[in-house]
Design a protein around this motif. Structure first.
Motif, PDB file in Angstrom:
ATOM      1  N   TRP A  84     -10.171  10.918  -8.521  1.00  0.00           N
ATOM      2  CA  TRP A  84      -9.595   9.553  -8.890  1.00  0.00           C
ATOM      3  C   TRP A  84      -8.431   9.566  -9.987  1.00  0.00           C
ATOM      4  CZ3 TRP A  84      -9.309   5.913  -5.891  1.00  0.00           C
ATOM      5  CH2 TRP A  84      -8.761   4.516  -6.142  1.00  0.00           C
ATOM      6  N   ARG A  87      -5.450  11.520  -8.743  1.00  0.00           N
ATOM      7  CA  ARG A  87      -4.757  10.618  -7.715  1.00  0.00           C
ATOM      8  C   ARG A  87      -3.946   9.655  -8.450  1.00  0.00           C
ATOM      9  NH1 ARG A  87      -5.273   7.240  -2.754  1.00  0.00           N
ATOM     10  NH2 ARG A  87      -4.248   5.543  -3.016  1.00  0.00           N
ATOM     11  N   ILE A  91       0.224   9.034  -8.536  1.00  0.00           N
ATOM     12  CA  ILE A  91       0.961   7.787  -8.272  1.00  0.00           C
ATOM     13  C   ILE A  91       1.909   7.508  -9.512  1.00  0.00           C
ATOM     14  CG2 ILE A  91       0.749   5.389  -7.657  1.00  0.00           C
ATOM     15  CD1 ILE A  91      -0.214   6.884  -5.575  1.00  0.00           C
ATOM     16  N   GLY A  94       5.113   8.943  -9.795  1.00  0.00           N
ATOM     17  CA  GLY A  94       6.060   8.492  -8.854  1.00  0.00           C
ATOM     18  C   GLY A  94       5.831   8.968  -7.378  1.00  0.00           C
ATOM     19  N   ALA A  95       4.449   9.477  -7.110  1.00  0.00           N
ATOM     20  CA  ALA A  95       4.341   9.770  -5.657  1.00  0.00           C
ATOM     21  C   ALA A  95       4.105   8.254  -5.210  1.00  0.00           C
ATOM     22  CB  ALA A  95       3.191  10.752  -5.578  1.00  0.00           C
ATOM     23  N   ASP A  96       4.321   8.351  -3.694  1.00  0.00           N
ATOM     24  CA  ASP A  96       4.059   7.252  -2.935  1.00  0.00           C
ATOM     25  C   ASP A  96       2.711   7.206  -2.210  1.00  0.00           C
ATOM     26  OD1 ASP A  96       6.992   5.967  -2.721  1.00  0.00           O
ATOM     27  OD2 ASP A  96       7.051   8.017  -2.583  1.00  0.00           O
ATOM     28  N   ASP A  97       2.188   8.310  -1.948  1.00  0.00           N
ATOM     29  CA  ASP A  97       0.903   8.391  -1.497  1.00  0.00           C
ATOM     30  C   ASP A  97       0.191   9.548  -1.943  1.00  0.00           C
ATOM     31  OD1 ASP A  97      -1.476   7.642  -0.162  1.00  0.00           O
ATOM     32  OD2 ASP A  97      -0.395   7.337   1.768  1.00  0.00           O
ATOM     33  N   ALA A 110       0.138   9.761  10.145  1.00  0.00           N
ATOM     34  CA  ALA A 110      -0.245   8.128  10.298  1.00  0.00           C
ATOM     35  C   ALA A 110       0.590   7.782   8.911  1.00  0.00           C
ATOM     36  CB  ALA A 110      -1.753   7.715  10.359  1.00  0.00           C
ATOM     37  N   ARG A 113       4.250   8.343   8.713  1.00  0.00           N
ATOM     38  CA  ARG A 113       5.155   7.417   9.239  1.00  0.00           C
ATOM     39  C   ARG A 113       5.032   5.893   8.234  1.00  0.00           C
ATOM     40  NH1 ARG A 113       3.841   9.440  15.050  1.00  0.00           N
ATOM     41  NH2 ARG A 113       1.453   8.833  14.527  1.00  0.00           N
ATOM     42  N   ARG A 117       8.522   4.109   7.032  1.00  0.00           N
ATOM     43  CA  ARG A 117       8.713   2.900   7.464  1.00  0.00           C
ATOM     44  C   ARG A 117       8.740   2.260   6.016  1.00  0.00           C
ATOM     45  NH1 ARG A 117       4.714   2.779  11.233  1.00  0.00           N
ATOM     46  NH2 ARG A 117       3.431   1.984   9.610  1.00  0.00           N
ATOM     47  N   ARG A 118       7.964   2.210   5.218  1.00  0.00           N
ATOM     48  CA  ARG A 118       8.235   1.429   4.128  1.00  0.00           C
ATOM     49  C   ARG A 118       9.268   1.579   3.221  1.00  0.00           C
ATOM     50  NH1 ARG A 118       4.345   2.468  -0.681  1.00  0.00           N
ATOM     51  NH2 ARG A 118       2.711   3.019   0.686  1.00  0.00           N
ATOM     52  N   GLN A 122      13.165  -1.139   2.876  1.00  0.00           N
ATOM     53  CA  GLN A 122      13.724  -1.729   1.798  1.00  0.00           C
ATOM     54  C   GLN A 122      15.227  -1.651   1.563  1.00  0.00           C
ATOM     55  OE1 GLN A 122      11.373   0.090  -1.343  1.00  0.00           O
ATOM     56  NE2 GLN A 122       9.686  -1.263  -1.059  1.00  0.00           N
TER      57      GLN A 122
ATOM     58  N   ASP B   9      -2.228  -0.747 -11.235  1.00  0.00           N
ATOM     59  CA  ASP B   9      -1.132   0.132 -10.951  1.00  0.00           C
ATOM     60  C   ASP B   9       0.130  -0.403 -11.220  1.00  0.00           C
ATOM     61  OD1 ASP B   9      -0.357   2.739  -8.430  1.00  0.00           O
ATOM     62  OD2 ASP B   9       1.025   1.649 -10.029  1.00  0.00           O
ATOM     63  N   ARG B  11       3.226  -0.002 -10.868  1.00  0.00           N
ATOM     64  CA  ARG B  11       4.286   0.042  -9.641  1.00  0.00           C
ATOM     65  C   ARG B  11       4.027  -0.797  -8.675  1.00  0.00           C
ATOM     66  NH1 ARG B  11       4.203   4.492  -7.220  1.00  0.00           N
ATOM     67  NH2 ARG B  11       5.920   4.237  -6.074  1.00  0.00           N
ATOM     68  N   PHE B 103       0.724  -0.591   2.629  1.00  0.00           N
ATOM     69  CA  PHE B 103       0.681  -1.771   3.373  1.00  0.00           C
ATOM     70  C   PHE B 103       2.520  -2.189   3.344  1.00  0.00           C
ATOM     71  CE2 PHE B 103      -0.262  -3.161  -1.011  1.00  0.00           C
ATOM     72  CZ  PHE B 103       1.013  -3.882  -1.478  1.00  0.00           C
ATOM     73  N   MET B 104       2.846  -2.870   4.147  1.00  0.00           N
ATOM     74  CA  MET B 104       4.041  -3.120   4.251  1.00  0.00           C
ATOM     75  C   MET B 104       4.338  -4.598   3.489  1.00  0.00           C
ATOM     76  SD  MET B 104       5.441  -2.536   7.863  1.00  0.00           S
ATOM     77  CE  MET B 104       4.419  -3.630   8.875  1.00  0.00           C
ATOM     78  N   GLU B 106       5.987  -6.884   4.188  1.00  0.00           N
ATOM     79  CA  GLU B 106       6.328  -7.976   4.882  1.00  0.00           C
ATOM     80  C   GLU B 106       4.902  -8.437   5.239  1.00  0.00           C
ATOM     81  OE1 GLU B 106       9.990  -5.410   5.108  1.00  0.00           O
ATOM     82  OE2 GLU B 106       7.834  -5.199   5.233  1.00  0.00           O
ATOM     83  N   ASP B 176      -1.713   2.974  15.223  1.00  0.00           N
ATOM     84  CA  ASP B 176      -2.171   2.865  13.923  1.00  0.00           C
ATOM     85  C   ASP B 176      -2.643   1.577  13.323  1.00  0.00           C
ATOM     86  OD1 ASP B 176      -1.577   5.545  13.644  1.00  0.00           O
ATOM     87  OD2 ASP B 176       0.353   4.891  12.645  1.00  0.00           O
TER      88      ASP B 176
END
Lengths: 220, 220
Positions: A84, A87, A91, A94-97, A110, A113, A117-118, A122, B9, B11, B103-104, B106, B176
């Motif tokens: 944890w 992880r 983050i 500056g990682a997004d996931d 998944a 994508r 999208r996220r 923006q 977090d 961010r 999550f998005m 929106e 998804d």
DNA sequence: CCCGAATTGTCAGCGAACTGTCAGCTTCGT
DNA sequence: ACGAAGCTGACAGTTCGCTGACAATTCGGG
């Protein structure tokens, strides 16, 4: 969609590459931190898959350096050590996931994508070129305010011209980018798509520079 | 409208805060369970966004304590671990909604607004699209005023299209979002649900953009 | 615990839309 | 004016999405 895969284990790199290809990404793979630093610093990617255990330059350091340079592409971290705290560290850097190994390829695609999208959500996605308005997020095009129905292939081609609207794009380059690395079409295929696009968008939308290629028309 | 964001977090907290601000909320952020417990116990909020992974005091425990004290504000749970059982646990403990990361924004703002409306007793959860009226709160749909019986899956799909009614949603994205991260269905499953929905809602309710995906029909 | 009904995933066949290829024509540059 | 490059209409192979039927699964009741 262009993805950079930074992973030293060739087997995993192949796995990830084929999964992302199936999900519609064009992928490039590098195996060590130094090369990754160079690639990520000079090219623009829509997504970076980053393994933490790298030779020559550690993944986390690489990540921080990129962010320090202002590189903004979404980064998804892969790591064998799934603690944890690690992880959180990723983050915070500056990682997004973050995805611990082992993972299912479905989950990888998944999340990839979702990240793209996220990130796309923006930014302003409506581009105006002459009488055209191209929304790369909603994947719609209007001409003088009226909607124009494009096929997927037509839209991809138009998007690529839009992305490179400041220069002339050679037909061979279009072939490479519009289609995957699949089997080769005759060069004429591009011309056919161009014709169909012009019929829908108006004759002045795409201009030909004979001997060089195509570019988006600056005016009608 | 006042919202409390409980998230360690920074961010993500910033992201949520700016999204809610844009949606008209005044936001306050706290980063650990203890402070959250104090804030939520002494101040009145219209909405609380609660991360489950918290330092010092676990999110679920916090939630139960608040409810035990009679605190009634709507609570929306954010969690990285998106398992079904955890979701159920959160709802049972008194949460009003649950949103898995990533999550998005929106989606977050949409749900936040819905929660507040619901809590305020305004049953303003009826959305009109063409001949349809969709009540996302009571989970009912009427067509030209006549009730239409939808199955849970059908309603989830319709809701997601409703939430994204301004754009085209790719089948893979529907896969998804409609199903959890469970085992993979064949892509054809979506088409089957679409067919059943069209039979109940009318052919023009959902339009297909071949090669791109689906979106709610703008008109018959 | 078993049965029946409702729900939902899978499959196969069909029709329509998409797109590559080809052949003949036009346009451009020299 | 000539040749090469590009354009375009026609056509056919392929893919994509739709749908009816059926099977698997879930759910509720007795």
């Amino acid at each position: 969609m262009r993805a950079l895969i930074v992973e030293d284990d060739a087997r995993i790199a192949d796995l990830v590459a084929s999964a992302l290809s199936a999900a519609g990404f064009r992928t490039e793979t590098v195996g060590d931190g130094d090369t990754a630093w160079f690639q990520g610093g000079t090219e623009d990617y829509d997504l970076v898959i980053l393994d933490l255990g790298l030779p020559r330059l550690d993944g986390l350091t690489l990540l921080k350096r990129w962010r320090g340079e202002g590189r903004a592409f979404p980064i998804l971290i892969l790591s064998a050590r799934g603690t944890w705290s690690e992880r959180v560290e990723g983050i915070e850097a500056g990682a997004d996931d973050y995805l611990p190994k082992p993972f299912m390829v479905e989950e990888l695609t998944a999340r990839a994508r979702a990240l793209v999208r996220r990130a796309a959500g923006q930014v302003q996605t409506v581009h105006r070129v002459g009488a055209l308005a191209i929304d790369t997020n909603r994947m719609t095009v209007t001409r003088d305010g009226l909607p124009v129905a494009l096929t997927p292939l037509e839209f991809r081609l138009l998007s690529y011209l839009l992305l490179n609207r400041d220069r002339t794009v050679a037909p061979s380059e279009l072939l490479d980018h519009i289609y995957g690395t699949e089997d080769g079409r005759e060069a004429n295929a591009i011309e056919a798509v161009i014709t169909r696009l012009r019929r829908k968008l108006g004759a002045g939308a795409i201009e030909t520079r004979r001997g060089f290629g195509y570019r988006l028309g600056t005016d009608p």
